[in-house]
Every structure is written in C-alpha cells, then in structure tokens.
Write an enzyme that holds these catalytic residues in place. Structure first.
Site, mmCIF file in Angstrom:
data_model
loop_
_atom_site.group_PDB
_atom_site.id
_atom_site.type_symbol
_atom_site.label_atom_id
_atom_site.label_comp_id
_atom_site.label_asym_id
_atom_site.label_seq_id
_atom_site.Cartn_x
_atom_site.Cartn_y
_atom_site.Cartn_z
ATOM 1 N N HIS B 161 0.857 -1.186 0.000
ATOM 2 C CA HIS B 161 0.000 0.000 0.000
ATOM 3 C C HIS B 161 0.886 1.225 0.000
ATOM 4 O O HIS B 161 1.804 1.321 0.809
ATOM 5 C CB HIS B 161 -0.889 0.019 1.254
ATOM 6 C CG HIS B 161 -1.977 -0.990 1.203
ATOM 7 N ND1 HIS B 161 -3.037 -0.897 0.345
ATOM 8 C CD2 HIS B 161 -2.163 -2.129 1.899
ATOM 9 C CE1 HIS B 161 -3.838 -1.935 0.517
ATOM 10 N NE2 HIS B 161 -3.333 -2.703 1.461
ATOM 11 N N CYS B 203 -0.535 1.996 -5.058
ATOM 12 C CA CYS B 203 -1.280 3.192 -5.437
ATOM 13 C C CYS B 203 -0.290 4.348 -5.550
ATOM 14 O O CYS B 203 0.621 4.458 -4.732
ATOM 15 C CB CYS B 203 -2.303 3.555 -4.363
ATOM 16 S SG CYS B 203 -3.477 2.226 -4.057
#
Lengths: 615, 389
Positions: B161, B203
């Site tokens: 992440h 991301c």
C-alpha cells in the site's frame, strides 16, 4: 474594558437576555423538534458503507446445501421439546456431539421479585446447552457465537434446526480462524444472562448458575436467530439492546450487504425500505421507522437475545425471520447461506468491530444518522434550560441590590434561602426512593389487604406513590416555618433547572432517545413554571407532561407506529404491563430506566410541582 | 582448359575468402554486441510490504514475480525475497500451503521450492535499506545479503500500500521516495550495481521514482500520482482478491519470455495499458544510459549466460598503452595534484536543471525600498522621519 466586566455593557447584555429570553426559548424548542424531524429526510442522511477493511466486500462463495435436513432436525427438536416439557437437554447434547462439537451444559435458577405475567414465570429454573466448534488450525483466542432460543410452544424450532444444520456444515470447513459457539438458551433473556455471566465470570444480577466447563476465547461478535416458519418472506434486523446500547453499525452493514447479494428481503423495525423520499408518504415512512427505533432505544430493554451481549463489548444483533403475505418466499437454504456468508466475513476480522459508528439512528436499513448529526437536536433543548438558568441568575442578582435598602429585609431574604430550598429537594428525593423501593417491598402486604395479584400489587403501588407525590406541596409547606419568598422559589427553580439540565445531558450521552423524549416533555415545564402562572391549567399540563404520562403516550404511539393500534382500555393494560416489565428488567438484567425515572427524574418533576404551588 | 579451371578455382577462392572476411566482420560485430550490456550477474530483490489476510494479493504479486525470475534463471542464492506475512499458512486459507494468483485456483505461485529470506516482522524499512546498501551486521547469513558488485544487474520489485511519496511497511512505518533515492545513490557510490530496474505496484506508485538521481536506473510504476492501482481476480472460494492488475498482466507478459527471447524494454513499458489496468502505468528512463530498446528483458529478469562456440580468434583492443620512454636523469617533476571528480556524474547524466524557486535579486529589493522611502519623504516631508527611526 471587557465585554463582561464593564457594568454598562453587562447591564445592556443582561437586559437583552431578559427581554429576549422567552422568544429564544420558544425558537430553540421549535428548532430542536424540527431538527429531529429533519433527521429522517433522506438528503440529510448518509448511505451506509462498510468501514472495516478486513471485512471488505461480500466476496465469498456460500455453499450451504442442507436446508431440508435442517428443517427435519427442527421438527425432531420440536417433538423432543414437547416430550420433555421444556428444553430437551439430552437430545441436544447427543445431536451436537454427533456433529463434532464439544458440548457443555449450564443450569441456572432465578426467583423473580414478583411474577411475570407476560411470560408467566416466577421461579425460573433452566439449562443452557452450547457446543463449541474449535478452529482447525488457530489458537483458541477468539470466538463467534450463534444462538437460538428454546421457546415454549411452537416457536423457534426452525431456528434451532438451522443452527444445528449450520454446525454440521461449518464443522467440515477448514478456514475458521475463530472458535464458533452454538448456544441454545432456555427462558430467552434469563438464560442468555446466565450464560454470559458464567462465560465472563461476573455476577451482577444475583442469579444462581453453575460454572461453565468449556470456554472459547474472547467473543468478537454474536448473532441471535429467531425463525418460526419453514419459509420466510423477509428478515428483520433488531439492533436495540440493554439500556439503549447499539452494536457497531458495521454489523448492520454486513447484514444489509449480504441480503442484497443473496436477494433476501430485509427490513428494520419490520418496515421495508421505500424509494420515494421526496413524497410525503415516503418521508413519513422514514419518520415512522426512526421513531420506532427511538422508542425502542428509550425503553432501555433488550429487544432480542442479542441485547445482553452488548454490555460485554460484544457486537451482536438479532435476525428475525418474518413470514407475511407476500408472493416471493425464501427458503431455509438461502437463510443458511446468508448466515454462512456473514460468518465467513466475521471470521476475517482481526480486531473487534470498531471502525464504524456506535451511536446512530436508522431511518431505513441503508441510511443512517450519526451522533454528530442528531445531538444538536438535544443540544437545542438543553440550551433552553441554560438560558432559563441565566435568566434566573440575572433576576436573583437584580433582586439582591433592591433589598439592600433595608438590612432587615436583606436578612430575611437570605435566611429562609437554604432551608426552604433544601426541604423540597430532600422530600422529593425521598419520595423517589419510596417509589423505587416500596412497590416490591410492600407487595406482600398489598396482596393481603387487597384482592389483587402480586404483579398488579407492585404496579398499582408504584402508581399510587407517584400520584401521592402530587399532594406533597400542600404538606411540605407545613414543615417550613414562615412563608416562602419571591427569591426562594427563584433559587429553587434555578437549582431544579440546572439539575434537570445535567441529568438530561448525562442521559442523552448514554441513551440519546431517552434523553430526547424526556427533554421534549420536561424542558417546556421547567422553562415556564412559576408560581404566578394560572394554577389549574398549569397543574393539568404538568400532570400531562410528567414522566408517567409520557410513558403512557409513548405506549400508545408505539402501538400506533407498529400498525397495531389499541383501544384505551387495552392501552391502559399494556401500560401497566410495561411498568411491571420495566421493574423486572431492572431486577433481572440491570436495566437503568426504572431507577433513573424513579430516583432522579421523578424528584426533579416534583421540585417543579413544588414551585408551581409555592406560597 | 587450364585457364578455365584456374578461373573457377580463383572465383571459388575469392568467394571463400570473401565469406570468411564477412563472417569475421559479423562475428566481430556479434562479439561487440556480446559485451554491450556490461553485466555479468543478476540479482533480484522482491519485497511485499503488507500483512493481514485481506492483503493476500500483495504476497501473490511478489511470489509471481519470484516465480518468473526463477524460471528465467536467477537462482535462489541471488534472490532476496521479503514477504511480510504468511498467507499460505494463514488460518483463514481454505487451501493451506498454497498461494494462488489466478482465480479458480489455476496457478499456485507458492509451489514447493520457495525460499523466503525475510519473513513476517523482519520485513522493515531498516532491513530493506540495509539489504540494498549492504550495511548488514557480520552475523547475517549469506542468503539475506545482496552481494552484488559493479557488474550486477539488479531487479527491485516492491508491492504493498502506498501513497504520494511513500510506501507503507507492515502497517506501522513508511519509506519515502527520498530515502529510496538516497539508498540507490549509496549503491551507486559503492559500486553495487551496473544497471538497476525498479518496478513498483502500489497506489500512486510513480511518486516513488520521482526523486531518483543516480545513473543507470530505470523505473516502472503501476499508476501515476493521484491514481489508485486496482486489484484483480476476486476469488469467491478463498474470499479475497488474488492479484493486482498491473502484476497480473506483467505475469502474463513474462510467461511468454524464455531465456533466449529478445524482447526489449519497450515492450515491457506497454504492459497493461489504461484499458486493462484502469490506472496509467508510468516509467522513467532518463537516468538510464542505454537506449531502452536495446535492453533485453532477460538482462534483468533472467540470468542468461551467453555462450557461443567459435574457432575464430577475436582481437580485443589492448588496454595497456605504451608510454614514451622517459629520459633517465630527468628532474623529477612535482606536479600539483588537482582534485579530479571520481564520478563526473554531470558529464554522465545530462539532466535537466532543476527549477529552483525564483527569488528577485538582492539589489532589486534594496532599490525598491529606497524608492518607497524617497516617495514617502517627498510627499510628507522630512519631519516624519522620526516615526521610522
């Protein structure tokens, strides 16, 4: 000079406050009520969403196949229940062991303070049976609970059947990371209370139970199942628990998400969600749903077996299967799949549910109002009390300089102050204590002297003491020597208003619905009662808005909202039973509504009654 | 007759010599190409930074790149595999000892010969940076070290992440893009790589390579700043997403590569266009000295030993130059030694000058104040001077 320290400016401010006080109070009250009504308007609410990352979406494959077998098991259970005349303990133990669970029993006894006429029990003796499915590879640190009540008669047989069917299916899966406890409890809430107290080694209600032989780790979530028919048309979700506590909103979101995935019709408060929020009927539907939730939460009683889990910080909800006159029926296999999906998702949890809201109102199952949005409604009502208190303070401060002209008058103004304030306060609270203790203590003597049953004796004694309090002002004045002064009732009213403000705020923090309903009726009284208003009219208003009558109106409103309106006589009987249930809930489960009303709210109302009849 | 025969022999001889000449020329060219890429060994550092069951896909990402890299020839001794959580033996895994990357359980990337070097809580930012820079305590075993030299090509793959400028490790700490760029600079100064390919699938992954400034770095990311990388392959039986989109298509692309393939980096940049990935993958090649079109995929993902058998002799240029003989009894000349920059980075990399914030020149501000004062005095007279001083 500062705004408040400059005497000229302060005088101007206080004059403004005194002049505008009554209009501001009225505006605040209307604004509070309007804010509350506006909460159900759909653009002001938020759509529910899953907050817990670990639970994520409904991405599981539900493969529960054995719905028919579950129904057969339910029929067997019904037969054995009829034969045993209660809980078929041996058959349940044998069946659960055959499904590979570790089975244990717990027996409990409880003598109620007076007979419960709704459920027809007085001395309760029962057994809980529970089986633990151990997680295949995980340590025994966490657990989930699925419970179905063993109810007398023909209800909830299918729930127990489905519970046993799910136990067998779950036993063959290897992905469980938490132990699953399948609990069948007798005497619904009393059994659940005994089991929870035994599991957590607490004893808060004076029940007698045998210690639990088997344990599963700290319970993360629990679901209670109530299913009384072979097919259902909708599943109802019940959230309200003891003392108005609600489970984490994520549990409701999980249920809603799975209902939508499996296309089972789901309701809350028994009402289906509507899409036409911009029409009057759609809006009133949402208001009805929300008001039902408010009334249920305010009553402080657990509305399903799940209600007692919440006190131990276990998120729990009750799923009730409803079979109404609808064309599309859902079978037991689909319900089994729904529960399987929910349990698989709860299995993925790493911590207790804590990401979503704990305080909320739901106008429908997919919309919610959080505490930040509904608290201002109560805040506006509490503001009225604060304004009134400020006004009285200003009046008291203005009165003192005027009496400084004569020393004698000044002394006379201050000396009856303490005694004439303290006496009504003490006497009101003693009446409250009498209302709390006497009904149960004196039931024996009442049964001797009057031709009533014990329950009726308790309830009628409570009402009698409540009404006797109305006669108090005529008596307290005989105790206080000398007349009360203008200043005296102002000080008493200041004390009463501040007391009410603190009491209602603390109540609203714990149980918003209860605080709001009490505020709706008591705040206008506290704001406008003085000895100088017309006595008869205000006495009538005070009685109508007193806590007892508020409860009566709430009972009628509740029946009206549930679309089962009652006549006056039926409503009165229902009211009496509600009072007896309230006293019983307090004795059995520790519900705080009855002590709150008797020991704190009622004396406050008596103080205001005293002020009305101040001489 | 004899002249005819001798003419034939002559033509045949010329043909043979011509061919030999051409062969030796192409062979020289091929030999030249043989040594164009300058690396002699390959390393891979594959890192998965997230834990918890719902981050199953990050472990599957890393394991699928591991699988491809092993298949193309890099041995376990040259791979540093860091997995932050154990998905194969997680209690919630309905198929224990497996990690799948395709739904319907088509491909088990866990296999039966996985060697995880850093596992569980050992995957921290500190350990990752120590692996890269080589500053490990002496007791660290060889399998946990990145023993690369200045002829190594290194593949670094990160997944987890991330956000704008950072990557989250284990839900408790972060590594920033500045730290990563400095770590690569340390590696360059310590000659720990010849060329480095950096792939990140998180991301806003492009933010992680924005700050690189060392030469010979090529970077790929799965999404630009402000975009989220999306997951792929939801599997209902296991109950989680099995892969991220970018790595899924990367794995499909790599399945077609074999040790002898000549696919180059330009094809890798085309993996997972926006229509498949929803996010826009990005790449950065300005720090890389060679043209990406001439860089083979197997230069980084595989460990290719190029062997060709030849009977020819190859003339290598002599590295030693003859120096003119010095006269004896010459005066020893003492030269003053000037500082020579060992790494003339500015000559090697032609970077665009960084845009610094523009400040007005100092004299300008002084002149402006003087003007203001003059106007003030002109208008109001000199007696207001006391208000200033």
């Amino acid at each position: 000079m500062g705004l408040l320290s400059d005497p000229n400016r302060r005088r101007a401010l206080t004059k403004l406050l005194t002049r505008l006080n009554a209009p501001i109070c009225v505006v605040c009250y209307m604004a509070g009520v309007a804010w509350f009504m506006g909460l159900a308007f759909e653009p002001f609410t938020l759509r529910t969403y899953m907050s817990e990352n670990a639970m994520g979406s409904t991405m599981v494959e539900e493969r529960f196949p054995a719905g028919e077998r579950a129904l057969a098991t339910g029929k067997e259970f019904a037969a054995h229940k009829r034969k045993a005349g209660g809980m078929p303990v041996d058959w349940l133990v044998k069946t659960m062991q055959a499904r590979g669970l570790e089975v244990f029993t717990q027996s409990f006894t409880r003598t109620l303070p007076f007979p419960d006429e709704n459920k027809e029990r007085y001395m309760v003796r029962g057994t809980n049976v529970y089986g633990i499915l151990r997680a295949p590879r995980a340590p025994r640190t966490e657990a989930l609970v699925l419970t179905a009540p063993c109810s007398p008669g023909n209800s909830n047989n299918q729930a127990v059947g489905l519970l046993l069917g799910l136990a067998q299916y779950f036993r063959s899966q290897i992905f469980w990371a938490k132990d699953i406890i399948f609990l069948v409890n007798e005497h619904d809430l009393i059994g659940t209370q005994a089991w929870l107290e035994g599991y957590h080694h607490t004893n808060t209600t004076g029940m007698d139970w045998s210690p639990l032989q088997g344990r599963g780790g700290s319970i993360q979530a629990a679901l209670s199942l109530e299913l009384s028919s072979d097919e259902i048309t909708s599943m109802d979700l019940v959230l309200e628990g003891l003392n108005g506590q609600l489970p984490n909103l994520d549990l409701a979101n999980l249920f809603h998400a799975f209902c939508q995935k499996i296309s089972v019709l789901c309701t809350i408060q028994g009402k289906l969600q509507r899409n036409d929020w911009d029409t009057a009927s759609g809006y009133s539907h949402a208001v009805q749903t929300m008001s039902l939730m408010v009334l249920k939460q305010a009553s402080g009683r657990p509305w399903g077996d799940h209600g007692l889990f919440l006190r131990y910080h276990i998120e729990a909800a009750t799923l009730r299967g409803i079979n109404s006159f609808r064309q599309y029926k859902t079978d037991i296999t689909t319900i089994g799949r729904l529960l399987e999906g929910m349990y698989r998702k709860l299995n993925n949890l790493l911590e207790r549910l804590h990401q979503s809201y704990f305080f909320y109102l739901m106008p429908s199952l997919s919309r919610f109002v959080s505490i930040g949005y509904y608290m201002p409604a109560f805040g506006l009502l509490a503001l009225i009390l604060v304004l009134r208190a400020l006004d009285l303070w200003v009046q008291l401060g203005a009165a003192a300089p005027r009496t400084e002209e004569g020393q004698v008058e000044a002394e006379q103004a201050s000396s009856p102050g303490i005694l004439s304030i303290l006496t009504p306060v003490v006497i009101s609270h003693m009446t409250g204590v009498a209302l709390y203790t006497l009904p149960i203590l004196s039931q024996d003597t009442a049964v001797e002297h009057f031709p009533v049953s014990k329950t009726e004796a308790v309830v009628l004694t409570a009402i009698a003491i409540y009404t006797a309090g109305l006669a108090l002002p005529h008596n307290t004045h005989r105790l206080v020597s000398g007349e009360g002064t203008e200043q005296g009732w102002r000080v008493l009213k200041l004390v009463a208003v501040l007391y009410l403000a603190v009491l209602l705020s603390c109540t609203a923090l714990i149980n918003f619905s209860l605080g709001f309903i009490l505020a709706l009726t008591l705040v206008p009284l506290a704001a406008f009662i003085t000895p100088h208003v017309p006595k008869v009219l205000s006495a009538f208003l005070m009685v109508v808005l007193s806590p007892g009558c508020t409860l009566l109106f709430c009972v009628f409103l509740f029946q009206e909202l549930q679309e089962m309106p009652v006549s006056l006589l039926e409503g009165w009987v229902l009211y009496l039973s509600v009072i007896s249930q309230g006293i019983l809930d307090h004795a059995l489960y520790g519900s705080l509504l009855y002590p709150l009303l008797a020991l704190l709210v009622y004396p406050c109302w008596l103080l205001l009654w005293n002020i009305l009849f101040w001489k | 007759m004899a002249s005819c025969c001798s003419l034939k022999v002559l033509t045949i001889l010329t043909f043979v010599l011509f061919h030999a000449f051409v062969e030796s020329n192409t062979f020289e060219a091929k030999a030249g190409q043989f040594f164009s890429s300058d690396h002699t060994n390959n390393w891979a550092v594959l890192v998965c930074t997230s834990r918890f069951w719902f981050n199953y896909r990050h472990v599957a990402n890393t394991l699928s790149v591991y699988r491809s890299v092993k298949r193309l020839g890099i041995p376990d001794s040259h791979i540093v595999l860091m997995l932050a959580d154990d998905m194969a033996c997680n209690h919630r895994n309905p198929k224990p000892a497996t990690v799948f990357s395709h739904k319907n359980m088509e491909l088990n990337v866990y296999g039966d010969d996985v060697e995880v070097d850093y596992r569980g809580y050992e995957v921290t930012v500190e350990n990752f940076l120590r692996v890269l820079t080589g500053r490990l305590p002496p007791s660290t075993p060889r399998s946990k070290r990145l023993l690369s030299d200045d002829h190594s090509n290194i593949l670094i793959y990160l997944t987890g992440h991330g956000g704008n400028g950072f990557l989250k490790f284990q839900d408790s700490e972060e590594i920033s893009n500045v730290e990563l760029a400095d770590a690569f600079e340390q590696m360059w100064q310590k000659r720990r790589y010849s060329e480095l390919l950096f792939i990140i699938d998180t991301c806003q992954g492009a933010s992680m390579y924005e700050r690189f400034y060392s030469p010979n770095l090529m970077a790929l990311a799965s999404s630009q700043v402000g975009e989220d990388s999306l997951s792929h392959q939801p599997d209902l039986a296991i109950g989680v997403h099995l892969m991220d989109r970018y790595t899924f298509y990367l794995l499909e692309f790599l399945e077609d590569i074999h040790p002898a393939s000549t696919t180059n980096m330009n094809d890798l940049f085309k993996v997972c266009p926006k229509s498949q990935c929803v996010s826009t993958p990005g790449h950065r090649t300005d720090l890389f000295l060679r043209d990406p079109g001439s860089v083979l995929i197997t230069d980084f993902f595989g460990s290719v030993r190029k062997v060709e058998i030849t009977m020819e002799t190859v003339h290598l240029p002599s590295p030693i130059e003859k120096v003119a003989e010095e006269k004896k009894y010459a005066e020893p000349q003492t030269e003053s030694h000037a500082y020579v920059d060992q790494l003339p980075v500015a000559e090697i990399i032609h970077q665009k000058p960084r845009l610094r914030d523009w400040h007005p020149p100092d004299g300008f501000i002084l002149g402006l104040w003087t003007l203001i004062l003059l106007v003030f005095f002109k208008t109001y007279g000199i007696k207001h001077l006391k208000h200033i001083f």
